[in-house]
Write a protein that holds these residues in place. Sequence first.
Motif, PDB file in Angstrom:
ATOM      1  N   TRP A 167       0.236  68.037 -31.915  1.00  0.00           N
ATOM      2  CA  TRP A 167       0.190  69.217 -30.691  1.00  0.00           C
ATOM      3  C   TRP A 167      -0.322  70.561 -31.002  1.00  0.00           C
ATOM      4  CZ3 TRP A 167       3.124  73.688 -30.016  1.00  0.00           C
ATOM      5  CH2 TRP A 167       2.808  74.438 -28.536  1.00  0.00           C
ATOM      6  N   MET A 168       0.096  70.996 -32.214  1.00  0.00           N
ATOM      7  CA  MET A 168      -0.442  72.328 -32.624  1.00  0.00           C
ATOM      8  C   MET A 168      -2.207  72.336 -32.852  1.00  0.00           C
ATOM      9  SD  MET A 168       2.117  74.385 -35.132  1.00  0.00           S
ATOM     10  CE  MET A 168       1.861  73.306 -36.342  1.00  0.00           C
ATOM     11  N   GLY A 169      -2.299  71.043 -33.517  1.00  0.00           N
ATOM     12  CA  GLY A 169      -3.781  70.913 -33.768  1.00  0.00           C
ATOM     13  C   GLY A 169      -4.660  70.706 -32.760  1.00  0.00           C
ATOM     14  N   PHE A 170      -4.073  69.907 -31.695  1.00  0.00           N
ATOM     15  CA  PHE A 170      -4.924  69.913 -30.382  1.00  0.00           C
ATOM     16  C   PHE A 170      -5.103  70.924 -29.459  1.00  0.00           C
ATOM     17  CE2 PHE A 170      -5.061  68.827 -25.606  1.00  0.00           C
ATOM     18  CZ  PHE A 170      -5.927  67.831 -25.871  1.00  0.00           C
ATOM     19  N   THR A 171      -4.047  71.871 -29.488  1.00  0.00           N
ATOM     20  CA  THR A 171      -3.985  72.874 -28.675  1.00  0.00           C
ATOM     21  C   THR A 171      -5.063  74.032 -29.229  1.00  0.00           C
ATOM     22  OG1 THR A 171      -1.630  72.609 -27.926  1.00  0.00           O
ATOM     23  CG2 THR A 171      -2.519  74.844 -27.663  1.00  0.00           C
ATOM     24  N   LEU A 172      -4.804  74.149 -30.666  1.00  0.00           N
ATOM     25  CA  LEU A 172      -5.856  75.039 -31.222  1.00  0.00           C
ATOM     26  C   LEU A 172      -6.969  74.791 -31.057  1.00  0.00           C
ATOM     27  CD1 LEU A 172      -3.619  76.219 -34.550  1.00  0.00           C
ATOM     28  CD2 LEU A 172      -4.593  77.633 -32.665  1.00  0.00           C
ATOM     29  N   ALA A 173      -7.405  73.540 -31.114  1.00  0.00           N
ATOM     30  CA  ALA A 173      -8.773  72.941 -31.215  1.00  0.00           C
ATOM     31  C   ALA A 173      -9.422  73.236 -29.601  1.00  0.00           C
ATOM     32  CB  ALA A 173      -8.649  71.474 -31.357  1.00  0.00           C
ATOM     33  N   CYS A 174      -8.608  72.946 -28.749  1.00  0.00           N
ATOM     34  CA  CYS A 174      -9.031  73.476 -27.406  1.00  0.00           C
ATOM     35  C   CYS A 174      -9.173  74.820 -27.347  1.00  0.00           C
ATOM     36  CB  CYS A 174      -7.983  72.649 -26.400  1.00  0.00           C
ATOM     37  SG  CYS A 174      -7.947  71.027 -26.230  1.00  0.00           S
ATOM     38  N   LEU A 175      -8.127  75.469 -27.845  1.00  0.00           N
ATOM     39  CA  LEU A 175      -8.386  77.170 -27.272  1.00  0.00           C
ATOM     40  C   LEU A 175      -9.700  77.787 -28.034  1.00  0.00           C
ATOM     41  CD1 LEU A 175      -4.525  78.388 -27.649  1.00  0.00           C
ATOM     42  CD2 LEU A 175      -5.745  77.769 -25.730  1.00  0.00           C
ATOM     43  N   TYR A 212     -23.087  68.374 -26.303  1.00  0.00           N
ATOM     44  CA  TYR A 212     -21.712  69.087 -26.385  1.00  0.00           C
ATOM     45  C   TYR A 212     -20.464  67.875 -26.177  1.00  0.00           C
ATOM     46  CZ  TYR A 212     -21.347  68.864 -21.350  1.00  0.00           C
ATOM     47  OH  TYR A 212     -21.170  68.469 -20.030  1.00  0.00           O
ATOM     48  N   ILE A 213     -20.623  66.739 -25.725  1.00  0.00           N
ATOM     49  CA  ILE A 213     -19.854  65.942 -25.449  1.00  0.00           C
ATOM     50  C   ILE A 213     -19.470  65.198 -26.916  1.00  0.00           C
ATOM     51  CG2 ILE A 213     -19.133  63.429 -24.729  1.00  0.00           C
ATOM     52  CD1 ILE A 213     -20.582  64.186 -22.090  1.00  0.00           C
ATOM     53  N   PRO A 214     -20.179  64.593 -27.608  1.00  0.00           N
ATOM     54  CA  PRO A 214     -19.721  64.062 -28.921  1.00  0.00           C
ATOM     55  C   PRO A 214     -19.441  65.337 -30.148  1.00  0.00           C
ATOM     56  CG  PRO A 214     -22.219  64.197 -28.812  1.00  0.00           C
ATOM     57  CD  PRO A 214     -21.819  64.351 -27.606  1.00  0.00           C
ATOM     58  N   LEU A 215     -19.923  66.381 -29.982  1.00  0.00           N
ATOM     59  CA  LEU A 215     -19.455  67.594 -30.676  1.00  0.00           C
ATOM     60  C   LEU A 215     -18.001  67.946 -30.170  1.00  0.00           C
ATOM     61  CD1 LEU A 215     -22.447  69.680 -31.328  1.00  0.00           C
ATOM     62  CD2 LEU A 215     -21.489  68.207 -32.932  1.00  0.00           C
ATOM     63  N   THR A 216     -17.869  68.169 -29.013  1.00  0.00           N
ATOM     64  CA  THR A 216     -16.152  68.237 -28.773  1.00  0.00           C
ATOM     65  C   THR A 216     -15.267  67.177 -28.852  1.00  0.00           C
ATOM     66  OG1 THR A 216     -17.321  69.751 -26.795  1.00  0.00           O
ATOM     67  CG2 THR A 216     -14.948  68.864 -26.601  1.00  0.00           C
ATOM     68  N   LEU A 217     -15.632  66.107 -28.879  1.00  0.00           N
ATOM     69  CA  LEU A 217     -14.848  64.872 -29.268  1.00  0.00           C
ATOM     70  C   LEU A 217     -14.396  64.951 -30.907  1.00  0.00           C
ATOM     71  CD1 LEU A 217     -16.258  61.909 -27.095  1.00  0.00           C
ATOM     72  CD2 LEU A 217     -14.312  63.580 -26.398  1.00  0.00           C
ATOM     73  N   LEU A 218     -15.486  65.420 -31.508  1.00  0.00           N
ATOM     74  CA  LEU A 218     -15.585  65.314 -32.924  1.00  0.00           C
ATOM     75  C   LEU A 218     -14.289  66.261 -33.325  1.00  0.00           C
ATOM     76  CD1 LEU A 218     -15.992  63.857 -35.850  1.00  0.00           C
ATOM     77  CD2 LEU A 218     -17.943  65.813 -35.772  1.00  0.00           C
ATOM     78  N   TRP A 219     -14.676  67.645 -32.621  1.00  0.00           N
ATOM     79  CA  TRP A 219     -13.925  68.770 -33.212  1.00  0.00           C
ATOM     80  C   TRP A 219     -12.305  68.624 -32.706  1.00  0.00           C
ATOM     81  CZ3 TRP A 219     -13.990  73.085 -35.774  1.00  0.00           C
ATOM     82  CH2 TRP A 219     -13.288  74.288 -35.343  1.00  0.00           C
ATOM     83  N   ILE A 220     -12.105  68.096 -31.511  1.00  0.00           N
ATOM     84  CA  ILE A 220     -10.700  68.134 -31.019  1.00  0.00           C
ATOM     85  C   ILE A 220     -10.032  66.800 -31.639  1.00  0.00           C
ATOM     86  CG2 ILE A 220      -8.998  67.531 -28.967  1.00  0.00           C
ATOM     87  CD1 ILE A 220     -11.325  68.534 -27.205  1.00  0.00           C
ATOM     88  N   VAL A 221     -10.595  65.792 -31.948  1.00  0.00           N
ATOM     89  CA  VAL A 221      -9.872  64.707 -32.729  1.00  0.00           C
ATOM     90  C   VAL A 221      -9.366  65.159 -34.305  1.00  0.00           C
ATOM     91  CG1 VAL A 221     -10.055  62.242 -33.384  1.00  0.00           C
ATOM     92  CG2 VAL A 221     -10.630  62.984 -31.048  1.00  0.00           C
ATOM     93  N   GLY A 222     -10.712  65.664 -34.808  1.00  0.00           N
ATOM     94  CA  GLY A 222     -10.681  66.130 -35.863  1.00  0.00           C
ATOM     95  C   GLY A 222      -9.756  67.190 -36.332  1.00  0.00           C
ATOM     96  N   ILE A 223      -9.707  68.242 -35.833  1.00  0.00           N
ATOM     97  CA  ILE A 223      -8.571  69.415 -35.669  1.00  0.00           C
ATOM     98  C   ILE A 223      -7.212  68.886 -35.519  1.00  0.00           C
ATOM     99  CG2 ILE A 223      -7.851  71.547 -35.003  1.00  0.00           C
ATOM    100  CD1 ILE A 223     -10.444  71.799 -36.731  1.00  0.00           C
ATOM    101  N   THR A 224      -7.128  67.943 -34.508  1.00  0.00           N
ATOM    102  CA  THR A 224      -5.752  67.227 -34.239  1.00  0.00           C
ATOM    103  C   THR A 224      -5.145  66.674 -35.528  1.00  0.00           C
ATOM    104  OG1 THR A 224      -6.177  67.066 -31.920  1.00  0.00           O
ATOM    105  CG2 THR A 224      -4.578  65.677 -32.837  1.00  0.00           C
ATOM    106  N   ASN A 225      -6.113  65.964 -36.142  1.00  0.00           N
ATOM    107  CA  ASN A 225      -5.558  65.055 -37.520  1.00  0.00           C
ATOM    108  C   ASN A 225      -5.646  65.911 -38.590  1.00  0.00           C
ATOM    109  OD1 ASN A 225      -5.317  62.035 -36.904  1.00  0.00           O
ATOM    110  ND2 ASN A 225      -7.340  62.629 -35.595  1.00  0.00           N
ATOM    111  N   ALA A 226      -6.340  67.056 -38.593  1.00  0.00           N
ATOM    112  CA  ALA A 226      -6.456  67.783 -39.687  1.00  0.00           C
ATOM    113  C   ALA A 226      -5.069  68.591 -39.902  1.00  0.00           C
ATOM    114  CB  ALA A 226      -7.624  69.114 -39.566  1.00  0.00           C
ATOM    115  N   PHE A 227      -4.522  68.947 -38.812  1.00  0.00           N
ATOM    116  CA  PHE A 227      -3.094  69.750 -39.019  1.00  0.00           C
ATOM    117  C   PHE A 227      -2.043  68.559 -39.111  1.00  0.00           C
ATOM    118  CE2 PHE A 227      -4.936  73.386 -37.193  1.00  0.00           C
ATOM    119  CZ  PHE A 227      -4.009  74.393 -37.917  1.00  0.00           C
TER     120      PHE A 227
END
Length: 592
Positions: free
Chosen positions: A207-215, A126-141
């Motif tokens: 900020w929007m990407g990071f927040t949505l990734a976490c939610l 879960y750690i690498p997948l979570t890091l990839l998800w949050i960083v990826g969605i942040t940059n995607a937006f």
Amino acid sequence: MNFVYPFFITFLFSAIATRVIVASGDTFRWLMQKPTGDRWHTRATPSFGGVAIFLAFAISFFAFGIHTFSNMGRVFLGGSVIFLLGLIDDIRPLPPYIKLVGQIGMACLMVLLGVHLTFSGHPLIYIPLTLLWIVGITNAFNLLDNMDGLAGGIALISTITLGFLFSHSSLPIPHELIGVFAGSIAGFLLFNVHPARVFMGDCGAQWMGFTLACLTILDTWKSASNLFILLVTPALILAVPIFDTTFVTLQRKFHGRKVAEGGKDHTSHRLVALGFGEQHTVWILWGLSIFLGLVAIVARFYNFQTSALLICGGLVLILTIGMLLTDVSVYRVPTNNPKQKRFRSLFFYSKRRFVEITIDTLLIGTSYSLAYMLRYDWTLDTYNLNLLAGTLPMVMGIKLIMLVVSGTYRGIWTYIDFDNSVRLFRSSMYASLATIAAIIAVNRFEGFSRTLFAIDFILLFIFMTGARALLRTFRESVLAFPEEGIRILVVGAGDASRNLLRDIRKHRDWGLRPVALLDDDKEKWNQKILGIPVIGSTQNLQKMAAEHQIHKIVICIPSASKDKKEELEKLAQESNLPWINIPSIPDLLLQD
């Protein structure tokens, strides 16, 4: 009401704050973002709209007591750091690696604070997948913020979809959160839709990407009925930014460009290049986001089989759109190296084949699963469900091998015609017969329905033909002629002219702009061929050429008699414009 009141209050805060930033642009010139070669806008525009979004959200976040709920304060803390990092970058651009380090650091902080994927208790998963998800969605937006109203609209749609899922969750997620988040974005969108009067900047997009990734990865997803839906639901909610980032990254890598640099090669830019206006392009991507959000909602509440079929359909649609967008030429980097040209051509061909095989693999699995659902009235008992799960991998492997052996992938997967349909029918039949033979060899066909495989064969043929017809429909209805270029008048409105127009539309880099067609057949007058009107008789050639400001005349009636061709050539000469007469194949072969 827990949603409505916070939404309108935050909406007002955000709209007022955004209006202040718009008004401040004339006074504080450092707020303005000037047009550059890798940006879409053409005039200086304030670029700190993200400040208004964040401030409106922060005020309402504490005013409505959202910070008191579990994990909410942690997400706000990480988002605040990401916002400040983006704000610094907006004021004084930071090196990409500095931003990446900051994003990874905040993603690690979220994991430490308990905001991470919850489908597995093992940290190595879960750690690498979570890091990839949050960083990826942040940059995607951040990458998606390339056209007026696009990133903000997608974020708003994703938030509403997420709110609907939250409202049907058994966990205590505050409804006020969705109202506050949606209101802060909606207030900004009033000034960001085309033509935009303000941009959100990196501080707002990240900020929007990071927040949505976490939610999307909060422990709300623990209530999902199975692991597959648990993993796919967040991806469907944010499918548009994920697709855009993946598509652009692969394309830039393939063309030897830096992934982190800006450019006009995103999904939105390619849709504009296909002939859509900027506003229509944003609406299309909004619509795609809404559609995939609805798929996520349906998948969340229906049984596994129905959800899987819907998700596979959505993936086929996305991959087909990706194939269409790949054909759009946005990189002008010609090379004089023949070896490099051959390599790029071979790699491009292999890449398309990979996508085609991926689509057909999804279709094979979908048709076999759907055949089971139809055969047993959409309800599978444990016995048939085990048969489906146990044979699906074998069926997919055998059918895919038979499709390759029978020549399905020897041609170019561009248009669907009678010959291709016959080939697909034959390939589908061979694949189904090979599957039946394998099942007979393995378990003597015990427990299987003969009707099942007949349904499977019909569905696979329909799906494979439909996917190719969908691509052709996209090409026929979406590809448009360039608005600028050499204006040509085509003489003739038959099959040869249709093929010519199709080639011109496909090769936009030729710089040709068909304006009208002429033909002596009165039944064709006032009709259109691929969107180009037939405006009259060939006798009016000179007059029509002058009225439509034609630059060049193309005579395209290869089947005409020698006398008719000479007559048309004489009319073209009298127009004092450059002209060309496209010969027929016999003329080319028999000429001296």
